[in-house]
Design an enzyme around this catalytic site. Structure first.
Site, mmCIF file in Angstrom:
data_model
loop_
_atom_site.group_PDB
_atom_site.id
_atom_site.type_symbol
_atom_site.label_atom_id
_atom_site.label_comp_id
_atom_site.label_asym_id
_atom_site.label_seq_id
_atom_site.Cartn_x
_atom_site.Cartn_y
_atom_site.Cartn_z
ATOM 1 N N LYS A 113 0.859 -1.186 0.000
ATOM 2 C CA LYS A 113 0.000 0.000 0.000
ATOM 3 C C LYS A 113 0.888 1.226 0.000
ATOM 4 O O LYS A 113 2.037 1.171 0.474
ATOM 5 C CB LYS A 113 -0.899 0.019 1.249
ATOM 6 C CG LYS A 113 -2.170 0.797 1.055
ATOM 7 C CD LYS A 113 -3.229 -0.041 0.343
ATOM 8 C CE LYS A 113 -4.501 0.721 0.094
ATOM 9 N NZ LYS A 113 -5.565 -0.179 -0.381
HETATM 10 P P1 NAD Z 1 -13.185 7.547 -2.417
HETATM 11 O O1 NAD Z 1 -12.153 8.568 -2.159
HETATM 12 O O2 NAD Z 1 -13.689 7.322 -3.797
HETATM 13 O O3 NAD Z 1 -14.471 7.803 -1.489
HETATM 14 C C1 NAD Z 1 -14.434 7.942 -0.109
HETATM 15 C C2 NAD Z 1 -15.797 8.447 0.342
HETATM 16 O O4 NAD Z 1 -15.857 8.448 1.764
HETATM 17 C C3 NAD Z 1 -16.114 9.875 -0.093
HETATM 18 O O5 NAD Z 1 -17.480 9.962 -0.433
HETATM 19 C C4 NAD Z 1 -15.833 10.697 1.166
HETATM 20 O O6 NAD Z 1 -16.528 11.918 1.171
HETATM 21 C C5 NAD Z 1 -16.326 9.726 2.193
HETATM 22 N N1 NAD Z 1 -15.855 9.945 3.565
HETATM 23 C C6 NAD Z 1 -14.610 10.147 4.005
HETATM 24 N N2 NAD Z 1 -14.609 10.255 5.345
HETATM 25 C C7 NAD Z 1 -15.891 10.089 5.747
HETATM 26 C C8 NAD Z 1 -16.556 10.086 6.993
HETATM 27 N N3 NAD Z 1 -15.863 10.259 8.116
HETATM 28 N N4 NAD Z 1 -17.893 9.881 7.026
HETATM 29 C C9 NAD Z 1 -18.583 9.681 5.898
HETATM 30 N N5 NAD Z 1 -18.015 9.662 4.685
HETATM 31 C C10 NAD Z 1 -16.701 9.874 4.620
HETATM 32 O O7 NAD Z 1 -12.592 6.185 -1.789
HETATM 33 P P2 NAD Z 1 -12.976 4.687 -2.169
HETATM 34 O O8 NAD Z 1 -12.077 4.231 -3.247
HETATM 35 O O9 NAD Z 1 -14.453 4.570 -2.304
HETATM 36 O O10 NAD Z 1 -12.478 3.946 -0.837
HETATM 37 C C11 NAD Z 1 -13.280 3.877 0.332
HETATM 38 C C12 NAD Z 1 -12.770 2.741 1.192
HETATM 39 O O11 NAD Z 1 -12.814 1.512 0.446
HETATM 40 C C13 NAD Z 1 -11.321 2.862 1.678
HETATM 41 O O12 NAD Z 1 -11.215 2.230 2.936
HETATM 42 C C14 NAD Z 1 -10.546 2.041 0.649
HETATM 43 O O13 NAD Z 1 -9.304 1.568 1.164
HETATM 44 C C15 NAD Z 1 -11.525 0.918 0.429
HETATM 45 N N6 NAD Z 1 -11.353 0.170 -0.825
HETATM 46 C C16 NAD Z 1 -11.393 0.804 -2.028
HETATM 47 C C17 NAD Z 1 -11.263 0.049 -3.197
HETATM 48 C C18 NAD Z 1 -11.376 0.659 -4.562
HETATM 49 O O14 NAD Z 1 -11.368 -0.093 -5.543
HETATM 50 N N7 NAD Z 1 -11.527 1.964 -4.695
HETATM 51 C C19 NAD Z 1 -11.036 -1.329 -3.109
HETATM 52 C C20 NAD Z 1 -11.014 -1.942 -1.870
HETATM 53 C C21 NAD Z 1 -11.182 -1.174 -0.725
#
Ligand code: NAD
Length: 420
Positions: A113
């Site tokens: 990561k």
């Molecule tokens: P992103 O940046 O696209 O979206 C994150 C979202 O969370 C946004 O809408 C933001 O406004 C919101 N947010 C942040 N803090 C918040 C809070 N305290 N309360 C409510 N909403 C909040 O990120 P993503 O890619 O969707 O990733 C989200 C999670 O999923 C992370 O933990 C990431 O590691 C995990 N993840 C992502 C992927 C991927 O393919 N993108 C894959 C596996 C896991």
């Protein structure tokens, strides 16, 4: 009105949370202390210091990280996070979860990561491009299609992955698409990758509902986070007839007891600079309320440690499906078990992303382009099989699905290590 200062502030260390669960699995597997250290500690931790010139003409310095947790099963794989709260312990935990995630769904990848401490929403496209290129340059000997393959995470997307691929390719004098996944289609991306994590979350929710003898139609859902994972999870569940009654992002938390029209909500958020603020036809509630709402399914899809000892007693969902990495801290595990809540853990629930990243990497290596039906069919097959394996292991060892997933993953990495 919800303000960011009112978000939960329980201080927990995600790397410690990872280790606690790892050690329970290691007890079940009977691993000795030296083996535990070898399997759990990161193989390599890199801390970077680099500067870029901002649009204002000023020089600004940044701290970045890349942690390679394991390369036992294959090249290390894992996203890059742009966020003001990124820190080394968080990146170490996220890297380890990538190792266990790839192992639990049977991919030939290790775990890694990366991250940069920054506030991407306050930066221009030019600044983000400079930042990504400087980070790539600093890690030019670490990345590689058969060494370490990054992907998007919070705060990054296809643009950043394209810049990374371009910078890496320039240094090597030819296009090397397989160095990174999550790219735009015209830069070697895969059909189905953008929505893969949310699609995977929805697939495992339907499987879990079956185990709970619940029908999808009318099942109520709350989703924390409306970015890549939260938005696509919402979309696929809405299309299957589930009723999404609460959603949140960093700016706003919305409630509608009749259920949101997710097509309208997505269109609104996209038009509104990726913010839910001001959406009509909903009641704004406190951010912290979402986790404890009266719903059937809770999907934390934003960040780590949002379900903790501090609020777990008030959680009312029957099913928690972890779209985010590490949303439940280890100190909440006991209460969750006592309450009989079924948790589909992050390393299984959000593995759709890395699975389709693997398909993208394979297409790049083989110089092929797969149609979206093939991508989605193969994703569903892998998640169906992995869900069944984890569920069966949880019954066999009489442990929650999280521990069962760790047992499977740690065992696979341990076996591969022995055979090296
Ligand atoms: P992103 O940046 O696209 O979206 C994150 C979202 O969370 C946004 O809408 C933001 O406004 C919101 N947010 C942040 N803090 C918040 C809070 N305290 N309360 C409510 N909403 C909040 O990120 P993503 O890619 O969707 O990733 C989200 C999670 O999923 C992370 O933990 C990431 O590691 C995990 N993840 C992502 C992927 C991927 O393919 N993108 C894959 C596996 C896991």
């Amino acid at each position: 009105m919800t303000s960011i200062s009112k978000l939960p502030v329980d201080i927990v260390n995600p790397y410690e949370s990872m280790l606690e669960r790892f050690n329970i699995a290691a007890d079940i597997l009977g691993l000795d202390p030296e083996k535990r250290k070898r399997l759990s500690r990161p193989a390599k931790q890199i801390i970077l210091n680099f500067s870029i010139i901002m649009d204002s003409g000023e020089e600004r310095n940044f701290e970045g990280y890349r942690v390679i947790h394991s390369t036992v099963l294959g090249p290390s794989k894992g996203g890059i996070r742009f966020d003001k709260d990124v820190n080394l312990d968080e990146v170490k935990a996220l890297a380890a979860w990538m190792t266990w995630k790839s192992a639990v769904v049977g991919l030939p990848f290790g775990g890694a990561k990366g991250g940069i401490i920054c506030s991407p929403k306050t930066m221009s496209k030019t600044e983000l491009e400079k930042l990504t290129r400087a980070y790539t340059k600093a890690l030019i000997d670490t990345f590689g299609p058969n060494k370490d393959v990054p992907a998007p995470d919070m705060g990054t997307g296809a643009d950043e992955m394209g810049w990374l691929m371009d910078e890496y390719s320039q240094v090597h004098g030819k296009k090397i698409y397989a160095v990174v996944t999550g790219k735009h289609l015209d830069s070697g991306g895969s059909l189905g990758r953008t929505e893969a994590t949310g699609r995977g979350v929805s697939i495992v929710i339907l499987l879990a509902l079956k185990k709970l003898s619940m029908r999808p139609e009318g099942t109520t859902v709350a989703i924390q986070g409306f970015g890549n994972v939260g938005m696509h999870s919402a979309l696929f569940l809405f299309e299957k007839g589930l009723k999404i009654i609460a959603v949140s992002d960093i700016y706003e938390t919305l409630y509608n007891s009749n259920g949101f029209n997710i097509h309208h909500l997505i269109a609104y958020s996209k038009k509104n600079n990726n913010s839910l603020k001001g959406y009509p036809d909903a009641t704004p509630i406190e951010n912290s309320q979402l986790i404890t709402l009266e719903v059937d399914v809770l999907i934390p899809a934003a960040k780590e440690d949002v379900i903790t000892a501090g609020n777990v007693n008030d959680v009312k969902a029957k099913l928690i499906v972890e779209g985010a990495n590490g949303p439940t801290s280890a100190d909440a595990d006991e209460v969750i078990q006592q309450k009989g809540i079924l948790v589909v853990p992050d390393i299984l629930a959000n593995a759709g992303g890395v699975t389709v990243s693997y398909f993208e990497w394979l297409q790049n290596q083989l110089d092929e382009t797969w149609d979206v039906e093939k991508v989605n069919r193969m994703l569903e097959e892998i998640l169906d099989k992995s869900f069944a394996e984890v569920f069966d292991a949880s019954e066999k060892y009489k442990v929650p699905m999280r521990i069962a997933a760790y047992v499977i993953a740690v065992h696979r990495v341990d076996l591969a290590q022995q055979n090296k």
